[in-house]
Design a protein around this motif. Sequence first.
Motif, PDB file in Angstrom:
ATOM      1  N   MET A  73      -7.531  10.940   5.970  1.00  0.00           N
ATOM      2  CA  MET A  73      -6.822   9.675   6.162  1.00  0.00           C
ATOM      3  C   MET A  73      -7.400   8.409   6.555  1.00  0.00           C
ATOM      4  O   MET A  73      -7.941   8.665   7.719  1.00  0.00           O
ATOM      5  CB  MET A  73      -5.369   9.943   6.791  1.00  0.00           C
ATOM      6  N   PRO A  74      -7.767   7.335   5.782  1.00  0.00           N
ATOM      7  CA  PRO A  74      -8.385   6.441   6.221  1.00  0.00           C
ATOM      8  C   PRO A  74      -7.788   5.677   7.372  1.00  0.00           C
ATOM      9  O   PRO A  74      -6.350   5.492   7.211  1.00  0.00           O
ATOM     10  CB  PRO A  74      -8.680   5.267   4.996  1.00  0.00           C
ATOM     11  N   ALA A  75      -8.294   4.941   8.196  1.00  0.00           N
ATOM     12  CA  ALA A  75      -7.533   4.222   9.266  1.00  0.00           C
ATOM     13  C   ALA A  75      -6.974   2.872   8.667  1.00  0.00           C
ATOM     14  O   ALA A  75      -7.254   2.551   7.625  1.00  0.00           O
ATOM     15  CB  ALA A  75      -8.782   3.667  10.281  1.00  0.00           C
ATOM     16  N   LYS A  76      -6.155   2.144   9.658  1.00  0.00           N
ATOM     17  CA  LYS A  76      -5.405   1.122   9.062  1.00  0.00           C
ATOM     18  C   LYS A  76      -6.704   0.054   9.034  1.00  0.00           C
ATOM     19  O   LYS A  76      -7.533  -0.015   9.342  1.00  0.00           O
ATOM     20  CB  LYS A  76      -4.444   0.713  10.186  1.00  0.00           C
ATOM     21  N   PRO A  77      -6.338  -1.134   8.163  1.00  0.00           N
ATOM     22  CA  PRO A  77      -7.063  -2.355   8.127  1.00  0.00           C
ATOM     23  C   PRO A  77      -7.299  -3.050   9.380  1.00  0.00           C
ATOM     24  O   PRO A  77      -6.334  -2.716  10.367  1.00  0.00           O
ATOM     25  CB  PRO A  77      -6.476  -3.381   7.054  1.00  0.00           C
ATOM     26  N   ALA A  78      -8.337  -3.651   9.759  1.00  0.00           N
ATOM     27  CA  ALA A  78      -8.611  -4.296  11.117  1.00  0.00           C
ATOM     28  C   ALA A  78      -7.655  -5.184  11.165  1.00  0.00           C
ATOM     29  O   ALA A  78      -7.514  -6.074  10.297  1.00  0.00           O
ATOM     30  CB  ALA A  78     -10.208  -4.599  10.895  1.00  0.00           C
ATOM     31  N   PRO A  79      -7.152  -5.479  12.499  1.00  0.00           N
ATOM     32  CA  PRO A  79      -6.478  -6.471  12.686  1.00  0.00           C
ATOM     33  C   PRO A  79      -7.197  -7.988  12.944  1.00  0.00           C
ATOM     34  O   PRO A  79      -8.551  -7.798  12.882  1.00  0.00           O
ATOM     35  CB  PRO A  79      -5.921  -6.349  14.123  1.00  0.00           C
ATOM     36  N   GLY A  80      -6.547  -9.092  12.783  1.00  0.00           N
ATOM     37  CA  GLY A  80      -7.114 -10.278  12.850  1.00  0.00           C
ATOM     38  C   GLY A  80      -8.115 -10.518  14.012  1.00  0.00           C
ATOM     39  O   GLY A  80      -7.719  -9.972  15.129  1.00  0.00           O
ATOM     40  N   PRO A 132     -14.221  -5.685  10.817  1.00  0.00           N
ATOM     41  CA  PRO A 132     -13.721  -4.677  10.073  1.00  0.00           C
ATOM     42  C   PRO A 132     -14.651  -3.299  10.221  1.00  0.00           C
ATOM     43  O   PRO A 132     -14.261  -2.228  10.302  1.00  0.00           O
ATOM     44  CB  PRO A 132     -13.826  -5.044   8.641  1.00  0.00           C
ATOM     45  N   GLN A 133     -16.167  -3.413  10.023  1.00  0.00           N
ATOM     46  CA  GLN A 133     -17.133  -2.068  10.399  1.00  0.00           C
ATOM     47  C   GLN A 133     -16.777  -1.466  11.588  1.00  0.00           C
ATOM     48  O   GLN A 133     -16.595  -0.164  11.694  1.00  0.00           O
ATOM     49  CB  GLN A 133     -18.399  -2.848  10.216  1.00  0.00           C
ATOM     50  N   CYS A 134     -16.656  -2.390  12.764  1.00  0.00           N
ATOM     51  CA  CYS A 134     -16.494  -1.563  14.204  1.00  0.00           C
ATOM     52  C   CYS A 134     -15.082  -1.067  14.012  1.00  0.00           C
ATOM     53  O   CYS A 134     -15.119   0.167  14.571  1.00  0.00           O
ATOM     54  CB  CYS A 134     -16.518  -2.779  14.980  1.00  0.00           C
TER      55      CYS A 134
END
Length: 56
Positions: free
Chosen positions: A1-8, A12-14
């Motif tokens: 299961m992929p992680a949630k999108p990066a918060p503001g 995104p890569q980290c």
Amino acid sequence: MPAKPAPGGQCPQCWQHAYDKSIHRRLKPDQDCPQCVDHLHNGCPSLVPKKPSRWW
């Protein structure tokens, strides 16, 4: 299961490499992730450098 999108404000890569275990699952036990190593040496493009402290 992929992680949630990066918060503001987060890279995104980290964020993805920290929370999506499937990215590093294919690596051998002593093998480093080439993308993480490149990111470590060249810096994170999403992070804003801190201003130098000038309280003196």
